[in-house]
Write a protein that holds these residues in place. Structure first.
Motif, short mmCIF file in Angstrom:
data_model
loop_
_atom_site.label_atom_id
_atom_site.label_comp_id
_atom_site.label_asym_id
_atom_site.label_seq_id
_atom_site.Cartn_x
_atom_site.Cartn_y
_atom_site.Cartn_z
N CYS A 1 0.89 -1.16 0.00
CA CYS A 1 0.00 0.00 0.00
C CYS A 1 0.92 1.21 0.00
O CYS A 1 2.14 1.06 0.08
CB CYS A 1 -0.89 0.03 1.25
SG CYS A 1 0.02 0.06 2.81
N SER A 2 0.37 2.38 -0.10
CA SER A 2 1.24 3.56 0.01
C SER A 2 1.39 3.90 1.49
O SER A 2 0.83 3.22 2.36
CB SER A 2 0.66 4.72 -0.80
OG SER A 2 -0.38 5.32 -0.08
N GLY A 3 2.13 4.94 1.78
CA GLY A 3 2.42 5.31 3.17
C GLY A 3 1.16 5.50 4.00
O GLY A 3 1.12 5.13 5.18
N SER A 4 0.14 6.06 3.39
CA SER A 4 -1.11 6.33 4.12
C SER A 4 -1.73 5.04 4.66
O SER A 4 -2.36 5.06 5.72
CB SER A 4 -2.12 7.01 3.20
OG SER A 4 -1.56 8.18 2.66
N GLY A 5 -1.55 3.94 3.94
CA GLY A 5 -2.07 2.65 4.41
C GLY A 5 -1.43 2.26 5.73
O GLY A 5 -2.11 1.75 6.64
N GLN B 1 8.41 5.22 -2.12
CA GLN B 1 8.61 6.22 -3.18
C GLN B 1 9.20 7.54 -2.72
O GLN B 1 9.26 8.48 -3.47
CB GLN B 1 7.30 6.45 -3.94
CG GLN B 1 6.33 7.47 -3.33
CD GLN B 1 5.46 6.89 -2.22
OE1 GLN B 1 5.81 5.89 -1.61
NE2 GLN B 1 4.34 7.52 -1.93
N LYS B 2 9.59 7.61 -1.45
CA LYS B 2 10.21 8.85 -0.97
C LYS B 2 11.73 8.65 -1.02
O LYS B 2 12.25 8.35 -2.06
CB LYS B 2 9.66 9.21 0.40
CG LYS B 2 8.12 9.32 0.41
CD LYS B 2 7.61 10.70 0.06
CE LYS B 2 6.13 10.74 -0.25
NZ LYS B 2 5.31 11.37 0.77
N ALA B 3 12.43 8.77 0.13
CA ALA B 3 13.89 8.71 0.04
C ALA B 3 14.42 7.32 -0.31
O ALA B 3 15.56 7.18 -0.73
CB ALA B 3 14.52 9.21 1.33
N GLU C 1 6.58 17.40 8.28
CA GLU C 1 5.29 17.65 7.61
C GLU C 1 5.62 18.11 6.19
O GLU C 1 5.97 19.27 5.94
CB GLU C 1 4.49 18.69 8.39
CG GLU C 1 3.22 19.19 7.72
CD GLU C 1 2.26 18.10 7.25
OE1 GLU C 1 2.19 17.89 6.02
OE2 GLU C 1 1.55 17.48 8.09
N THR C 2 5.54 17.15 5.26
CA THR C 2 6.04 17.40 3.90
C THR C 2 5.27 18.50 3.18
O THR C 2 5.83 19.18 2.32
CB THR C 2 5.93 16.08 3.09
OG1 THR C 2 6.19 14.98 3.95
CG2 THR C 2 6.92 16.06 1.94
N SER C 3 4.00 18.67 3.51
CA SER C 3 3.19 19.64 2.77
C SER C 3 3.66 21.08 2.99
O SER C 3 3.57 21.90 2.09
CB SER C 3 1.71 19.51 3.14
OG SER C 3 1.51 19.87 4.49
C1 LIG Z 1 4.02 11.24 1.21
C2 LIG Z 1 3.67 11.31 2.63
C3 LIG Z 1 2.56 10.62 3.15
C4 LIG Z 1 1.61 9.85 2.31
O1 LIG Z 1 2.19 8.84 1.66
P1 LIG Z 1 1.43 8.12 0.44
O2 LIG Z 1 2.50 7.18 0.03
O3 LIG Z 1 1.14 9.18 -0.58
O4 LIG Z 1 0.23 7.50 0.96
C5 LIG Z 1 2.30 10.70 4.50
N1 LIG Z 1 3.08 11.42 5.31
C6 LIG Z 1 4.14 12.11 4.85
C7 LIG Z 1 4.95 12.91 5.83
C8 LIG Z 1 4.46 12.09 3.50
O5 LIG Z 1 5.51 12.79 3.05
#
Ligand SMILES: *Cc1c(COP(=O)(O)O)cnc(C)c1O
Length: 359
Positions: A59-63, A186-188, A135-137
């Motif tokens: 799953c992605s990170g949110s999962g 998919q991040k670092a 907090e990536t946003s």
């Molecule tokens: C990208 C990210 C998520 C969400 O990850 P997804 O893989 O898009 O579900 C959650 N928390 C942080 C801090 C992120 O950078």
């Protein structure tokens, strides 16, 4: 294509080559060995205690954020959650959905976490604490030491989303006393999306063992008992796990997690110095930067228009923001297979836009 977003990011050639191969059958001893090695290296790089466990969810990170809440918290908890942007908001929504009692510490965008933010909650019976380390946003790197000592004093179970900061900024799970650490492929880790990684402390394992999971697919009891033999309960994103294995081994061979963090830090400061050198009309909006991302407020043009222009005319992707930050903030990431020369190209494009008076 040149990608400075925060994920998916650019992968190196070896990782990409694995993606081009046929996907092997995975109920084998060979694949189990890969999974054990992945677990060992993730534990090493997060400095998890020996008796911690790692699970890899497809799953992605949110999962994994949701799995953490579903498997370790319940109605008897009283959680504190930092909400400083889209990902903090996601934790808030998950706590609501799963009916976990909580208090939200709402942070102004761009602002650092200070002792006065936590002081009102001292000795008030909180049992759990959730936050994004980064907090990536909004590109704010929260003071995890502050949170860790609060949790130690108050006996809080600590869930840390390090999805964008694992491998970009130091994280010492044992020293922090963190109970769950979450990251994504998919991040670092710079692999394709598809796998979320969770490191679970012994206290997390106890909470999981005692929880009554309301969902089969994300039941961590099943994930843990399968990982004992290097397997997963369901078909995982096999190729991504092989790619993660390649990346983890590369990082290990090149000197370990600190060498990787130093590289990301070097990219971040290279870019930030160039911004100043060329006097680009962007302001850094975070009081507390990580190495992962530089969040910028453009003073002369909509952030989203700059994103579109670079994508459509230069083949360069910076990271747009959503919601009310769409026009005011864009981000430049330092994750993935990026070198100085890539930032030179980005700066050249910005200078070109400045000369054309687009920015
Ligand atoms: C990208 C990210 C998520 C969400 O990850 P997804 O893989 O898009 O579900 C959650 N928390 C942080 C801090 C992120 O950078």
């Amino acid at each position: 294509m040149l990608n400075f977003t925060v994920g998916p990011v650019m992968s190196n050639d070896k990782v990409r080559a694995i993606g081009a191969e046929q996907v092997p059958y995975f109920r084998t001893q060979e694949f189990s060995e890969v999974m054990f090695e992945n677990e060992r290296l993730v534990k090493k790089f997060s400095n998890a205690t020996k008796d911690s466990k790692v699970v890899f969810l497809t799953c992605s990170g949110s999962g994994a954020m949701e799995a953490a809440i579903m498997n370790t918290l319940n109605k008897n908890d009283k959680a504190l959650v930092i909400n400083g942007g889209s990902f903090g908001q996601r934790f808030v929504e998950l706590l609501k959905l799963h009916e976990i009692p909580f208090t939200e510490i709402k942070m102004e965008h761009g602002k650092a976490l200070k002792p006065e933010h936590l002081a009102p909650y001292e000795g008030k019976g909180y049992t759990a604490f959730l936050l994004q380390k980064h907090e990536t946003s909004t590109g704010v790197h929260y003071d995890i030491d502050l949170v860790s000592s609060f949790c130690k004093r108050n006996g809080c179970f600590l869930i840390v989303d390090t999805i964008s900061s694992f491998l970009t900024d130091s994280f010492d799970m044992e020293a922090l006393g963190a109970d769950i650490m979450i990251t994504g492929s998919q991040k670092a880790l710079a692999c394709p999306p598809g796998i979320a990684v969770m490191v679970l402390s012994p206290s997390a394992l106890i909470r999981i063992a005692n929880s009554k999971s309301c969902c089969q697919y994300f039941d961590l009891k099943l994930a843990l008992c399968n990982q004992e033999r290097g397997q997963t309960p369901w078909t995982p994103a096999v190729s991504v796990l092989l790619q993660i294995n390649e990346r983890l081994k590369e990082i290990d061979a090149e000197g370990g997690v600190q060498v990787e963090i130093n590289h990301v830090a070097r990219m971040a400061s290279y870019f930030r110095n160039k911004l100043r050198e060329y006097r680009l009309p962007f302001e850094i909006v975070s009081e507390s930067l990580s190495n992962a991302v530089t969040p910028l407020h453009p003073t002369t043009q909509s952030a989203y228009e700059i994103f579109l222009k670079l994508k459509n005319e230069y083949g360069i992707w910076i990271c747009p923001n959503g919601g009310d930050m769409k026009d005011t903030i864009f981000r430049v990431g330092h994750l993935g297979d990026l070198k100085e020369k890539d930032y030179d190209k980005l700066i050249k494009a910005f200078v070109d836009l400045k000369n054309k008076q687009f920015i």
